[in-house]
Scaffold this motif. Sequence first.
Motif, PDB file in Angstrom:
ATOM      1  N   ASP A  35       0.828  -1.212   0.000  1.00  0.00           N
ATOM      2  CA  ASP A  35       0.000   0.000   0.000  1.00  0.00           C
ATOM      3  C   ASP A  35       0.865   1.264   0.000  1.00  0.00           C
ATOM      4  O   ASP A  35       0.633   2.209   0.770  1.00  0.00           O
ATOM      5  CB  ASP A  35      -0.957  -0.009   1.193  1.00  0.00           C
ATOM      6  N   ALA A  36       1.868   1.267  -0.867  1.00  0.00           N
ATOM      7  CA  ALA A  36       2.788   2.401  -0.966  1.00  0.00           C
ATOM      8  C   ALA A  36       2.248   3.465  -1.921  1.00  0.00           C
ATOM      9  O   ALA A  36       1.576   3.153  -2.907  1.00  0.00           O
ATOM     10  CB  ALA A  36       4.152   1.925  -1.436  1.00  0.00           C
ATOM     11  N   LYS A  37       2.577   4.702  -1.649  1.00  0.00           N
ATOM     12  CA  LYS A  37       2.180   5.825  -2.493  1.00  0.00           C
ATOM     13  C   LYS A  37       3.414   6.671  -2.811  1.00  0.00           C
ATOM     14  O   LYS A  37       4.446   6.558  -2.153  1.00  0.00           O
ATOM     15  CB  LYS A  37       1.124   6.682  -1.795  1.00  0.00           C
ATOM     16  N   ASP A  38       3.280   7.524  -3.837  1.00  0.00           N
ATOM     17  CA  ASP A  38       4.361   8.441  -4.215  1.00  0.00           C
ATOM     18  C   ASP A  38       5.679   7.689  -4.410  1.00  0.00           C
ATOM     19  O   ASP A  38       6.730   8.046  -3.852  1.00  0.00           O
ATOM     20  CB  ASP A  38       4.528   9.538  -3.160  1.00  0.00           C
ATOM     21  N   VAL A  39       5.637   6.646  -5.214  1.00  0.00           N
ATOM     22  CA  VAL A  39       6.777   5.750  -5.392  1.00  0.00           C
ATOM     23  C   VAL A  39       7.797   6.367  -6.348  1.00  0.00           C
ATOM     24  O   VAL A  39       7.440   6.883  -7.416  1.00  0.00           O
ATOM     25  CB  VAL A  39       6.310   4.386  -5.924  1.00  0.00           C
ATOM     26  N   THR A  40       9.069   6.290  -5.982  1.00  0.00           N
ATOM     27  CA  THR A  40      10.156   6.740  -6.860  1.00  0.00           C
ATOM     28  C   THR A  40      11.187   5.625  -6.987  1.00  0.00           C
ATOM     29  O   THR A  40      11.335   4.786  -6.094  1.00  0.00           O
ATOM     30  CB  THR A  40      10.836   8.000  -6.315  1.00  0.00           C
ATOM     31  N   VAL A  51      14.570   2.794  -3.760  1.00  0.00           N
ATOM     32  CA  VAL A  51      13.123   2.924  -3.915  1.00  0.00           C
ATOM     33  C   VAL A  51      12.593   3.795  -2.782  1.00  0.00           C
ATOM     34  O   VAL A  51      12.809   3.492  -1.598  1.00  0.00           O
ATOM     35  CB  VAL A  51      12.437   1.553  -3.885  1.00  0.00           C
ATOM     36  N   GLY A  52      11.921   4.869  -3.130  1.00  0.00           N
ATOM     37  CA  GLY A  52      11.295   5.736  -2.136  1.00  0.00           C
ATOM     38  C   GLY A  52       9.778   5.646  -2.231  1.00  0.00           C
ATOM     39  O   GLY A  52       9.220   5.467  -3.314  1.00  0.00           O
ATOM     40  N   TYR A  53       9.099   5.773  -1.104  1.00  0.00           N
ATOM     41  CA  TYR A  53       7.635   5.711  -1.108  1.00  0.00           C
ATOM     42  C   TYR A  53       7.106   6.171   0.246  1.00  0.00           C
ATOM     43  O   TYR A  53       7.840   6.267   1.233  1.00  0.00           O
ATOM     44  CB  TYR A  53       7.149   4.288  -1.388  1.00  0.00           C
ATOM     45  N   ARG A  54       5.817   6.418   0.286  1.00  0.00           N
ATOM     46  CA  ARG A  54       5.127   6.723   1.536  1.00  0.00           C
ATOM     47  C   ARG A  54       4.211   5.563   1.885  1.00  0.00           C
ATOM     48  O   ARG A  54       3.507   5.034   1.043  1.00  0.00           O
ATOM     49  CB  ARG A  54       4.319   8.018   1.429  1.00  0.00           C
ATOM     50  N   ALA A  55       4.208   5.182   3.153  1.00  0.00           N
ATOM     51  CA  ALA A  55       3.323   4.135   3.654  1.00  0.00           C
ATOM     52  C   ALA A  55       3.163   4.310   5.153  1.00  0.00           C
ATOM     53  O   ALA A  55       4.117   4.718   5.838  1.00  0.00           O
ATOM     54  CB  ALA A  55       3.885   2.749   3.336  1.00  0.00           C
ATOM     55  N   LYS A  56       1.978   4.032   5.654  1.00  0.00           N
ATOM     56  CA  LYS A  56       1.699   4.131   7.092  1.00  0.00           C
ATOM     57  C   LYS A  56       2.036   5.517   7.632  1.00  0.00           C
ATOM     58  O   LYS A  56       2.494   5.665   8.771  1.00  0.00           O
ATOM     59  CB  LYS A  56       2.466   3.054   7.858  1.00  0.00           C
ATOM     60  N   VAL A 117       4.095   0.571 -12.295  1.00  0.00           N
ATOM     61  CA  VAL A 117       4.198   1.765 -11.458  1.00  0.00           C
ATOM     62  C   VAL A 117       5.256   2.704 -12.029  1.00  0.00           C
ATOM     63  O   VAL A 117       4.970   3.845 -12.361  1.00  0.00           O
ATOM     64  CB  VAL A 117       4.533   1.404  -9.996  1.00  0.00           C
ATOM     65  N   THR A 118       6.496   2.220 -12.146  1.00  0.00           N
ATOM     66  CA  THR A 118       7.566   3.010 -12.734  1.00  0.00           C
ATOM     67  C   THR A 118       8.693   2.073 -13.153  1.00  0.00           C
ATOM     68  O   THR A 118       8.772   0.937 -12.684  1.00  0.00           O
ATOM     69  CB  THR A 118       8.086   4.074 -11.744  1.00  0.00           C
ATOM     70  N   ALA A 119       9.555   2.549 -14.039  1.00  0.00           N
ATOM     71  CA  ALA A 119      10.678   1.729 -14.516  1.00  0.00           C
ATOM     72  C   ALA A 119      11.719   2.647 -15.135  1.00  0.00           C
ATOM     73  O   ALA A 119      11.441   3.814 -15.460  1.00  0.00           O
ATOM     74  CB  ALA A 119      10.204   0.697 -15.533  1.00  0.00           C
ATOM     75  N   CYS A 120      12.925   2.109 -15.334  1.00  0.00           N
ATOM     76  CA  CYS A 120      13.985   2.864 -15.985  1.00  0.00           C
ATOM     77  C   CYS A 120      14.960   1.889 -16.646  1.00  0.00           C
ATOM     78  O   CYS A 120      14.937   0.683 -16.369  1.00  0.00           O
ATOM     79  CB  CYS A 120      14.712   3.776 -15.001  1.00  0.00           C
ATOM     80  N   THR A 121      15.813   2.399 -17.507  1.00  0.00           N
ATOM     81  CA  THR A 121      16.765   1.572 -18.253  1.00  0.00           C
ATOM     82  C   THR A 121      18.172   2.109 -18.063  1.00  0.00           C
ATOM     83  O   THR A 121      18.423   3.316 -18.196  1.00  0.00           O
ATOM     84  CB  THR A 121      16.398   1.558 -19.748  1.00  0.00           C
ATOM     85  N   MET A 122      19.101   1.195 -17.776  1.00  0.00           N
ATOM     86  CA  MET A 122      20.499   1.557 -17.565  1.00  0.00           C
ATOM     87  C   MET A 122      21.234   1.631 -18.910  1.00  0.00           C
ATOM     88  O   MET A 122      20.759   1.134 -19.937  1.00  0.00           O
ATOM     89  CB  MET A 122      21.168   0.522 -16.662  1.00  0.00           C
ATOM     90  N   ARG A 123      22.433   2.195 -18.893  1.00  0.00           N
ATOM     91  CA  ARG A 123      23.226   2.326 -20.123  1.00  0.00           C
ATOM     92  C   ARG A 123      23.630   0.969 -20.675  1.00  0.00           C
ATOM     93  O   ARG A 123      23.843   0.814 -21.873  1.00  0.00           O
ATOM     94  CB  ARG A 123      24.473   3.174 -19.853  1.00  0.00           C
ATOM     95  N   ASP A 124      23.729  -0.054 -19.813  1.00  0.00           N
ATOM     96  CA  ASP A 124      24.070  -1.392 -20.300  1.00  0.00           C
ATOM     97  C   ASP A 124      22.865  -2.120 -20.895  1.00  0.00           C
ATOM     98  O   ASP A 124      22.982  -3.256 -21.340  1.00  0.00           O
ATOM     99  CB  ASP A 124      24.683  -2.232 -19.172  1.00  0.00           C
ATOM    100  N   GLY A 125      21.704  -1.466 -20.936  1.00  0.00           N
ATOM    101  CA  GLY A 125      20.501  -2.051 -21.524  1.00  0.00           C
ATOM    102  C   GLY A 125      19.636  -2.826 -20.555  1.00  0.00           C
ATOM    103  O   GLY A 125      18.554  -3.283 -20.933  1.00  0.00           O
ATOM    104  N   SER A 126      20.076  -2.989 -19.322  1.00  0.00           N
ATOM    105  CA  SER A 126      19.246  -3.686 -18.340  1.00  0.00           C
ATOM    106  C   SER A 126      18.166  -2.748 -17.811  1.00  0.00           C
ATOM    107  O   SER A 126      18.307  -1.520 -17.851  1.00  0.00           O
ATOM    108  CB  SER A 126      20.093  -4.228 -17.191  1.00  0.00           C
ATOM    109  N   SER A 151      -4.275  -5.717   0.404  1.00  0.00           N
ATOM    110  CA  SER A 151      -3.142  -4.818   0.207  1.00  0.00           C
ATOM    111  C   SER A 151      -2.581  -4.919  -1.207  1.00  0.00           C
ATOM    112  O   SER A 151      -2.680  -5.964  -1.858  1.00  0.00           O
ATOM    113  CB  SER A 151      -2.040  -5.125   1.225  1.00  0.00           C
ATOM    114  N   TRP A 152      -1.992  -3.828  -1.654  1.00  0.00           N
ATOM    115  CA  TRP A 152      -1.303  -3.769  -2.944  1.00  0.00           C
ATOM    116  C   TRP A 152       0.191  -3.928  -2.690  1.00  0.00           C
ATOM    117  O   TRP A 152       0.806  -3.092  -2.035  1.00  0.00           O
ATOM    118  CB  TRP A 152      -1.593  -2.448  -3.642  1.00  0.00           C
ATOM    119  N   GLU A 153       0.766  -5.025  -3.197  1.00  0.00           N
ATOM    120  CA  GLU A 153       2.180  -5.294  -2.996  1.00  0.00           C
ATOM    121  C   GLU A 153       3.018  -4.512  -4.004  1.00  0.00           C
ATOM    122  O   GLU A 153       2.723  -4.516  -5.207  1.00  0.00           O
ATOM    123  CB  GLU A 153       2.472  -6.783  -3.142  1.00  0.00           C
TER     124      GLU A 153
END
Length: 314
Positions: A35-40, A51-56, A117-126, A151-153
Motif C-alpha cells: 500500500d505504498a504511495k508516491d513511489v520513486t 526505492v522511495g515511497y510513503r506508507a503508514k 508503477v515506474t521503470a527505468c533503463t540503464m546504459r548497459d541495456g538492463s 493490500s497492494w504489494e
Amino acid sequence: MPIQPSMRRAVLTILLLAPLAVPAGAPASQLIARDAKDVTLRVNARGQALVGYRAKGKQWTVLAWGAINARHPAPGQDQVALRVDYAGGWGTYRKTLSAGFVNACGKYTGPQLPWFVTACTMRDGSHWAIQSWQRGLPNLGLDPWKPLQSSWELRLSHWSGDLPKLEIWTNWAYSRRFDHLFGRLTYLGQPAYGFAASTEGVPADGFGRNIYLDTLDSAYGPGWKRENSFLAHRGTGVFCYGLYPHDPYPGYPAVGKRPAGKGTRYRATVIGPGVLPDVTWEGAAPGAYDEALDRQLVEQQRAVYANDPLCKPL
C-alpha cells in the motif's frame, strides 16, 4: 492448490539497531512494501536501486542490489535474489544514501509491463521496474476480511533480455458444463517450476511459482474477483484448472459452497522467476461449446502436457 491468506508474510520490518542488509527470503520480483504511495525509483552507476515511497504515514527508502534475471530450476542451487536494505543504506553503510544518491537510470525502453508503477533503463541495456498488484486476495471470489488480503504489494525487478512467458488456453470440461484453463510457464524456452511445496500449494523453495487466476463478471459478482491460485508443476511448468463449485477452504468464513466462478474473461498473474518482472495473461472465456474447436484444443492439451503426469486432456 490454493494459497491460504493466513500464510502471507509481512516482510517490511524496520529495526534501526539491527543489521538491515539481507538477501531476499524467497527469490522473485522482490516484495518491497504494501500500500505504498508516491513511489520513486533511482539506480546509481554501481547498480544499486533506491526505492522511495510513503506508507503508514511515513516516508521510506529501500536499497536493493546484486541480482539480475533468473536461474533455471536446478536441484541443490539457489535462485538469484536481490540483497535488500530496508533502511535505505543504514544496514550496509551505517548511513542513509538518499541525499547524495546520483541516478544513472534513464528513460524506460523495455517491454510493456502489467501492473506498472515506474521503470527505468540503464546504459548497459538492463531494466529496473516496480509493479503493484493485489496478490493476497482471498480465493473463490470472497471479499477480503483481513487487512493484508486487500493490500497492494510493491514489487521490484531487474532484468535484461526476454521476459518469462505465461501461456494459457481455455476449453470446456466435464460434460461441457465448466470452463477449463491449461497452460505453461517458461523462461527462455525452459519450464519454470519449483522442487517442493506445502500441502496448501505454497512454494517451499525459490524456484516455485503460483499462478493467480481472476475471473470477470462471474457468479461471484461484477468486476474482477480472485478465483484461485495453483502451482506450475514440477519438471514441466505446466498447469490445468477447472472452474468448478468449491467448498470454502480451511480458515475461510462459513459461507457455504461457492458457485463455479465462470466469467466473461479470465486473467492470470505470476511472480517472475528470479528477479524478473511479474507477467500476466488475459483472455475471453471459451463461450458456447464448439465441437470442432474442442477437438483442436484436446490436441493442444496433448502438446502442452507432454510428459506432465498431473494434467490429462479433457
